[in-house]
Design an enzyme around this catalytic site. Structure first.
Site, PDB file in Angstrom:
ATOM      1  N   HIS A  19     -29.984  36.265 -55.976  1.00 37.57           N
ATOM      2  CA  HIS A  19     -29.477  35.374 -56.266  1.00 37.57           C
ATOM      3  C   HIS A  19     -28.168  35.384 -55.835  1.00 37.57           C
ATOM      4  O   HIS A  19     -27.090  34.570 -55.403  1.00 37.57           O
ATOM      5  CB  HIS A  19     -29.250  34.658 -57.490  1.00 37.57           C
ATOM      6  CG  HIS A  19     -29.124  33.579 -56.902  1.00 37.57           C
ATOM      7  ND1 HIS A  19     -29.991  32.252 -56.040  1.00 37.57           N
ATOM      8  CD2 HIS A  19     -29.547  32.500 -58.085  1.00 37.57           C
ATOM      9  CE1 HIS A  19     -30.364  31.103 -56.701  1.00 37.57           C
ATOM     10  NE2 HIS A  19     -29.772  31.118 -57.637  1.00 37.57           N
ATOM     11  N   ASN A  66     -25.262  26.990 -59.323  1.00 34.23           N
ATOM     12  CA  ASN A  66     -25.790  25.042 -59.273  1.00 34.23           C
ATOM     13  C   ASN A  66     -24.455  24.192 -59.443  1.00 34.23           C
ATOM     14  O   ASN A  66     -25.140  23.042 -58.954  1.00 34.23           O
ATOM     15  CB  ASN A  66     -26.985  25.016 -60.551  1.00 34.23           C
ATOM     16  CG  ASN A  66     -26.088  24.968 -62.292  1.00 34.23           C
ATOM     17  OD1 ASN A  66     -25.078  25.734 -62.226  1.00 34.23           O
ATOM     18  ND2 ASN A  66     -26.420  24.278 -62.853  1.00 34.23           N
ATOM     19  N   ASP A  91     -28.709  33.102 -50.444  1.00 37.74           N
ATOM     20  CA  ASP A  91     -30.282  33.957 -50.530  1.00 37.74           C
ATOM     21  C   ASP A  91     -31.180  32.761 -50.158  1.00 37.74           C
ATOM     22  O   ASP A  91     -31.119  31.476 -50.154  1.00 37.74           O
ATOM     23  CB  ASP A  91     -30.918  34.401 -51.969  1.00 37.74           C
ATOM     24  CG  ASP A  91     -30.748  33.140 -53.181  1.00 37.74           C
ATOM     25  OD1 ASP A  91     -31.440  32.914 -53.367  1.00 37.74           O
ATOM     26  OD2 ASP A  91     -29.204  33.269 -53.527  1.00 37.74           O
ATOM     27  N   ASN A 112     -30.238  25.490 -55.775  1.00 36.32           N
ATOM     28  CA  ASN A 112     -29.389  24.681 -56.423  1.00 36.32           C
ATOM     29  C   ASN A 112     -27.836  24.429 -56.051  1.00 36.32           C
ATOM     30  O   ASN A 112     -27.315  24.211 -56.577  1.00 36.32           O
ATOM     31  CB  ASN A 112     -29.780  25.136 -57.612  1.00 36.32           C
ATOM     32  CG  ASN A 112     -30.468  24.442 -58.275  1.00 36.32           C
ATOM     33  OD1 ASN A 112     -31.388  23.495 -58.109  1.00 36.32           O
ATOM     34  ND2 ASN A 112     -31.275  25.262 -58.882  1.00 36.32           N
TER      35      ASN A 112
END
Length: 186
Positions: A19, A66, A91, A112
């Site tokens: 991530h 997020n 990513d 997100n």
């Protein structure tokens, strides 16, 4: 002024995770462009470079993935920054490891960080480099997968995609994004 945002999560526990490839790409750009100092502002870490006579701002949101849009919005509001000058690096599960995909608009596709950026900017139209991390094996939890580190067997693919990202980001500074897209979307 161009601005490049790499998405990731703050903290050493996330440093080498799938991530965080957006942060990894920004670190490579910072090294290449001799960015020595990162300042804490706009809910992120901000570095500035001069590339071929043009100011480039690098931003790593420190809000967790997020909420990435909060950092972008704060920067945009303060600098009256134009979304046409923005490049977001993140990513992507649907792109194979070792590959990148460039887009200038589209839905978040379940990401997100992108969902937050769209929410805070009010548009799906902004330049993006999606770094491939491939999908996990069937039945594996997606959240656990994106927060896991790359394996040794994946190191070559990761380095290949990061190097392509650095080159594509430099091209973004010098030419229309459509031309950069055509060059790297193969």
């Amino acid at each position: 002024m161009k601005w490049i945002v790499g998405l990731g999560n703050p903290g050493t526990q996330y440093e080498d995770t799938r991530h965080n490839v957006g942060f990894m790409a920004l670190d490579l750009l910072a090294e290449r462009w001799n960015v020595k100092t990162w300042q804490s502002k706009f809910k992120g870490l901000v570095g500035e470079a001069n590339v071929s006579g043009s100011k480039v701002v690098l931003i790593k949101p420190m809000t967790y993935m997020n909420l990435s849009g909060e950092s972008l919005r704060a920067f945009m509001d303060f600098h009256k920054a134009d979304l046409l000058d923005l490049l977001v690096i993140y990513d992507d599960l649907d792109t194979e490891l070792g590959k990148i995909r460039l887009r200038y608009q589209g839905s978040p596709g379940g990401h997100n960080g992108i969902k937050s950026i769209i929410q805070h900017t009010g548009t799906q139209v902004f330049n993006r480099i999606r770094i491939g991390i491939s999908r996990p094996a069937p039945g594996k939890n997606i959240a656990d997968y994106v927060l896991s580190n790359f394996g040794k067997s994946e190191a070559e693919g990761l380095q290949q995609s990061l190097q392509q990202t650095v080159l594509a980001a430099e091209d973004f500074l010098m030419e229309p994004f459509e031309k950069t897209m055509a060059k790297y979307n193969k």
